[in-house]
Write a protein that holds these residues in place. Structure first.
Motif, PDB file in Angstrom:
ATOM      1  N   ALA A 150      -4.810  35.081  30.196  1.00 54.56           N
ATOM      2  CA  ALA A 150      -5.655  35.336  31.354  1.00 54.56           C
ATOM      3  C   ALA A 150      -5.469  34.209  32.368  1.00 54.56           C
ATOM      4  O   ALA A 150      -5.406  33.028  31.998  1.00 54.56           O
ATOM      5  N   GLY A 151      -5.357  34.603  33.619  1.00 53.89           N
ATOM      6  CA  GLY A 151      -5.092  33.644  34.677  1.00 53.89           C
ATOM      7  C   GLY A 151      -3.615  33.466  34.990  1.00 53.89           C
ATOM      8  O   GLY A 151      -3.261  32.861  36.000  1.00 53.89           O
ATOM      9  N   GLY A 152      -2.770  34.003  34.138  1.00 55.43           N
ATOM     10  CA  GLY A 152      -1.334  33.871  34.328  1.00 55.43           C
ATOM     11  C   GLY A 152      -0.768  34.930  35.254  1.00 55.43           C
ATOM     12  O   GLY A 152      -1.510  35.726  35.844  1.00 55.43           O
ATOM     13  N   SER A 153       0.560  34.935  35.345  1.00 57.94           N
ATOM     14  CA  SER A 153       1.255  35.836  36.266  1.00 57.94           C
ATOM     15  C   SER A 153       2.407  36.546  35.569  1.00 57.94           C
ATOM     16  O   SER A 153       2.989  36.026  34.612  1.00 57.94           O
ATOM     17  N   LEU A 154       2.707  37.707  36.090  1.00 61.46           N
ATOM     18  CA  LEU A 154       3.883  38.464  35.678  1.00 61.46           C
ATOM     19  C   LEU A 154       4.434  39.175  36.896  1.00 61.46           C
ATOM     20  O   LEU A 154       3.667  39.517  37.809  1.00 61.46           O
ATOM     21  N   ARG A 155       5.729  39.425  36.882  1.00 64.39           N
ATOM     22  CA  ARG A 155       6.315  40.259  37.923  1.00 64.39           C
ATOM     23  C   ARG A 155       7.002  41.442  37.274  1.00 64.39           C
ATOM     24  O   ARG A 155       7.925  41.274  36.468  1.00 64.39           O
ATOM     25  N   LEU A 156       6.554  42.615  37.622  1.00 62.10           N
ATOM     26  CA  LEU A 156       7.168  43.833  37.143  1.00 62.10           C
ATOM     27  C   LEU A 156       8.234  44.292  38.129  1.00 62.10           C
ATOM     28  O   LEU A 156       8.095  44.099  39.339  1.00 62.10           O
ATOM     29  N   SER A 157       9.262  44.903  37.595  1.00 64.98           N
ATOM     30  CA  SER A 157      10.319  45.468  38.420  1.00 64.98           C
ATOM     31  C   SER A 157      10.511  46.932  38.060  1.00 64.98           C
ATOM     32  O   SER A 157      10.286  47.334  36.915  1.00 64.98           O
ATOM     33  N   CYS A 158      10.928  47.683  39.020  1.00 69.05           N
ATOM     34  CA  CYS A 158      11.253  49.096  38.785  1.00 69.05           C
ATOM     35  C   CYS A 158      12.549  49.386  39.534  1.00 69.05           C
ATOM     36  O   CYS A 158      12.555  49.408  40.768  1.00 69.05           O
ATOM     37  N   ALA A 159      13.595  49.580  38.781  1.00 71.58           N
ATOM     38  CA  ALA A 159      14.902  49.840  39.366  1.00 71.58           C
ATOM     39  C   ALA A 159      15.143  51.339  39.433  1.00 71.58           C
ATOM     40  O   ALA A 159      14.880  52.066  38.470  1.00 71.58           O
TER      41      ALA A 159
END
Length: 123
Positions: A13-22
């Motif tokens: 919690a409090g962290g980050s993620l980056r999702l990608s969709c190709a």
């Protein structure tokens, strides 16, 4: 168009993620793109959407100010940057492609879907 989502994982919690969709194919720039999510036991819900050029975006109230949707038409990819993640953000995230005229937050407007990527947020 075929969509392949990636980038999910386990984050505190409090962290980050980056999702990608190709996306496959040469017509990516002709689609509006969106992200939806489905938490366990819940319906799939809208998260964010972006216009063909990237100049217009829409967000669910629950993610405004924390998530950012963007796209790179040269790379046929749409992204979802997720910051300040909360346990309630945990879900399978899906990207969708929409041929409508306007950016939409309605699941039924989307014509194509990726397979989903799992985001887990630990408290």
């Amino acid at each position: 168009v075929q969509l392949q989502a990636s980038g999910g994982g386990l984050v505190q919690a409090g962290g980050s993620l980056r999702l990608s969709c190709a996306a496959s194919g040469r017509t990516f720039s002709t689609y509006l793109m969106g992200w939806f999510r489905r938490a366990p036991g819940k319906e799939r819900e809208f998260v964010a959407a972006i216009s063909r050029s990237g100049g217009s975006t829409v967000y669910a109230d629950s993610v405004k100010g924390r998530f950012t949707i963007s796209r790179d038409n040269a790379k046929n990819t749409v992204y979802l940057q997720m910051n300040s993640l909360k346990p309630e953000d945990a879900a399978v995230y899906y990207c969708g492609a929409d041929q409508s005229l306007r950016v939409s937050n309605y699941e039924s407007d989307y014509d194509y879907w990726g397979q989903g990527t799992l985001v887990t947020v630990s408290s």
